[in-house]
Design a protein around this motif. Structure first.
Motif, short mmCIF file in Angstrom:
data_model
loop_
_atom_site.label_atom_id
_atom_site.label_comp_id
_atom_site.label_asym_id
_atom_site.label_seq_id
_atom_site.Cartn_x
_atom_site.Cartn_y
_atom_site.Cartn_z
N ILE A 11 1.13 -1.24 -0.27
CA ILE A 11 0.53 0.42 0.02
C ILE A 11 0.93 0.79 -0.16
O ILE A 11 0.81 2.33 -0.48
N LYS A 12 1.66 1.24 0.86
CA LYS A 12 3.17 2.63 0.72
C LYS A 12 3.72 2.47 -0.85
O LYS A 12 3.19 3.67 -1.25
N GLU A 13 3.87 1.59 -1.22
CA GLU A 13 4.73 1.57 -2.49
C GLU A 13 3.34 1.78 -3.23
O GLU A 13 3.72 3.19 -3.90
N MET A 14 1.50 1.86 -3.18
CA MET A 14 0.80 2.88 -4.33
C MET A 14 1.06 4.02 -4.15
O MET A 14 0.78 4.33 -4.69
N ILE A 15 1.47 4.89 -2.47
CA ILE A 15 1.37 6.08 -2.58
C ILE A 15 2.41 6.67 -3.41
O ILE A 15 2.39 7.63 -3.04
N LEU A 16 3.68 6.18 -2.81
CA LEU A 16 4.57 6.61 -2.65
C LEU A 16 5.29 6.80 -4.33
O LEU A 16 5.43 7.84 -5.21
N ASP A 17 4.67 5.86 -5.23
CA ASP A 17 4.32 5.48 -6.73
C ASP A 17 3.18 6.65 -7.18
O ASP A 17 3.65 6.57 -8.83
N GLY A 18 2.70 7.19 -6.49
CA GLY A 18 1.84 8.46 -7.33
C GLY A 18 0.05 7.37 -7.83
O GLY A 18 -0.82 8.21 -8.02
N ARG A 19 0.40 5.91 -7.34
CA ARG A 19 -0.72 4.93 -7.86
C ARG A 19 -1.79 6.28 -7.20
O ARG A 19 -3.37 5.72 -7.54
N LEU A 20 -2.13 5.39 -5.87
CA LEU A 20 -2.58 6.86 -4.76
C LEU A 20 -2.22 7.95 -3.87
O LEU A 20 -0.80 7.96 -3.95
N LYS A 21 -3.29 8.76 -4.07
CA LYS A 21 -2.45 10.22 -4.07
C LYS A 21 -3.03 10.97 -2.73
O LYS A 21 -4.15 10.60 -2.14
N PRO A 22 -2.52 11.73 -2.32
CA PRO A 22 -3.74 12.58 -0.43
C PRO A 22 -4.50 12.73 -1.05
O PRO A 22 -5.48 13.48 -1.83
N GLY A 23 -5.44 12.60 -0.43
CA GLY A 23 -7.61 12.66 -0.51
C GLY A 23 -7.84 11.72 -1.23
O GLY A 23 -9.55 11.47 -1.39
N ASP A 24 -7.38 10.57 -2.26
CA ASP A 24 -7.74 9.48 -2.60
C ASP A 24 -8.95 8.17 -2.16
O ASP A 24 -8.15 8.16 -0.90
N ARG A 25 -9.25 7.81 -2.51
CA ARG A 25 -10.44 6.88 -2.27
C ARG A 25 -9.61 5.22 -2.80
O ARG A 25 -9.63 5.11 -3.45
N LEU A 26 -8.47 4.55 -1.57
CA LEU A 26 -9.40 3.18 -2.12
C LEU A 26 -9.81 2.07 -3.02
O LEU A 26 -11.22 2.24 -2.06
N PRO A 27 -9.62 1.45 -3.48
CA PRO A 27 -10.62 0.55 -4.33
C PRO A 27 -11.52 -0.93 -2.70
O PRO A 27 -10.43 -0.88 -2.22
N ARG A 28 -12.17 -0.96 -3.52
CA ARG A 28 -12.72 -1.86 -2.69
C ARG A 28 -12.01 -3.27 -1.94
O ARG A 28 -11.16 -3.46 -2.54
N GLU A 29 -12.43 -3.45 -0.74
CA GLU A 29 -11.23 -4.25 -0.65
C GLU A 29 -11.17 -5.93 -1.21
O GLU A 29 -10.25 -5.83 -1.42
N ALA A 30 -12.29 -5.91 -1.82
CA ALA A 30 -11.88 -7.47 -2.60
C ALA A 30 -10.93 -7.04 -3.71
O ALA A 30 -9.85 -7.74 -4.19
N ASP A 31 -11.21 -6.25 -4.72
CA ASP A 31 -10.71 -5.18 -5.55
C ASP A 31 -9.34 -5.16 -5.27
O ASP A 31 -8.78 -6.14 -5.88
N LEU A 32 -8.92 -4.68 -4.09
CA LEU A 32 -7.56 -4.46 -3.73
C LEU A 32 -7.17 -5.49 -3.42
O LEU A 32 -5.49 -5.69 -3.97
N SER A 33 -7.42 -6.64 -2.32
CA SER A 33 -6.70 -7.42 -2.06
C SER A 33 -6.30 -8.61 -3.56
O SER A 33 -5.22 -8.81 -3.35
N THR A 34 -6.56 -8.69 -4.96
CA THR A 34 -6.66 -9.03 -5.59
C THR A 34 -5.40 -8.03 -6.83
O THR A 34 -4.21 -9.26 -6.99
N GLN A 35 -6.14 -7.09 -7.03
CA GLN A 35 -5.29 -6.20 -7.50
C GLN A 35 -3.42 -6.04 -6.45
O GLN A 35 -2.43 -6.74 -6.78
N LEU A 36 -3.54 -6.91 -5.07
CA LEU A 36 -2.01 -6.67 -4.30
C LEU A 36 -1.26 -8.26 -4.12
O LEU A 36 -0.46 -8.33 -3.47
N GLY A 37 -2.64 -9.10 -4.68
CA GLY A 37 -2.12 -10.78 -4.31
C GLY A 37 -1.96 -10.72 -2.77
O GLY A 37 -1.14 -11.70 -2.39
N ILE A 38 -3.07 -9.73 -2.17
CA ILE A 38 -2.97 -10.12 -0.58
C ILE A 38 -4.44 -10.98 -0.21
O ILE A 38 -4.92 -10.42 -0.83
N SER A 39 -4.38 -11.57 1.37
CA SER A 39 -4.93 -12.31 1.62
C SER A 39 -6.63 -10.89 1.47
O SER A 39 -5.90 -9.42 2.20
#
Length: 240
Positions: A11-39
């Motif tokens: 998640i920190k990498e997503m913020i540092l590389d600009g995929r997530l910016k200040p004020g952005d809403r995170l994707p849905r839990e199910a989508d984000l867990s699949t995207q990151l390859g974590i439970s």
């Protein structure tokens, strides 16, 4: 690396590389867990940890957002830790002040506008020996805050404010127990303010260092005297 730690890093990498910016809403839990390859359970733990660090803001019924990531927000966690160690680490706090405040005074002397230096001197003169101790301490905190703000470095200002606010009890203790503390503080504050007004960064830094170091040394001596006069210590010696 533990699964939760791995999730935090991703998640920190997503913020540092600009995929997530200040004020952005995170994707849905199910989508984000699949995207990151974590439970999803690891993701929940990571979100919980990052929200405690004020990197994420969990809004019930709305979603999880990246905070503004300003220094003031991120350094609140540091302040929370300091609060739990205030009694045992007051000298450590003053040691940090001794390192940071001369830098702020030096930078303020280079760039504080004339109208703000005039206000700084007026602030010093706004209190008298008859002023209530709580107001004197508030004036002291405001004096150091204005110099830190004038440094132009928001991180430096946040650190100084966070540490200075947590030495408030030590300031009150000194005001109650040291007879000439008010006059001494006023002289030192005025000297620092005049050096800033006169655009003398080295002198402002030196006076700031002497000011904070003087308080630190007084507290160090007072703590040593209290320990020396501790009845429990005398009783322990008698039992030896």
């Amino acid at each position: 690396m533990a699964l939760t730690d791995e999730a935090i890093e991703k998640i920190k990498e997503m913020i540092l590389d600009g995929r997530l910016k200040p004020g952005d809403r995170l994707p849905r839990e199910a989508d984000l867990s699949t995207q990151l390859g974590i439970s999803r359970s690891s993701l929940r733990e990571a979100v919980r940890a990052l929200s405690m660090m004020r990197i994420l803001d969990v809004r019930q019924g709305d979603g999880t957002y990246v905070t503004s990531l300003t220094p003031e927000i991120l350094l609140e966690t540091m302040g929370f830790v300091i609060d739990f160690h205030q009694d045992s680490s007051v000298l450590d706090l003053f040691e940090v002040r001794r390192a940071l405040e001369p830098l702020a005074a030096e930078k303020a002397a280079l760039q504080m506008p004339p109208e703000e230096t005039a206000d700084l001197l007026a602030l010093v003169d706004a209190v008298t020996p008859e002023t209530a101790l709580e107001e004197v301490v508030a004036n002291d905190l405001e004096f150091h805050h204005r110099i830190a703000r004038a440094s132009g470095n928001t991180v430096l200002c946040s650190f100084i404010d966070g540490v200075a606010n947590r030495t408030q009890r030590a300031r009150i203790w000194r005001g109650v127990t040291q007879q000439d503390s008010f006059d001494q503080t006023q002289r030192e504050h005025r000297g620092i303010a005049l050096a800033i007004a006169d655009r003398q960064p080295s002198i402002a830094a030196a006076l700031s260092l002497a000011h904070v170091a003087g308080i630190e040394n007084w507290i160090r001596r007072s703590l040593a005297e209290d320990q020396e006069n501790d009845p429990a210590k005398d009783q322990a010696k008698e039992q030896e």
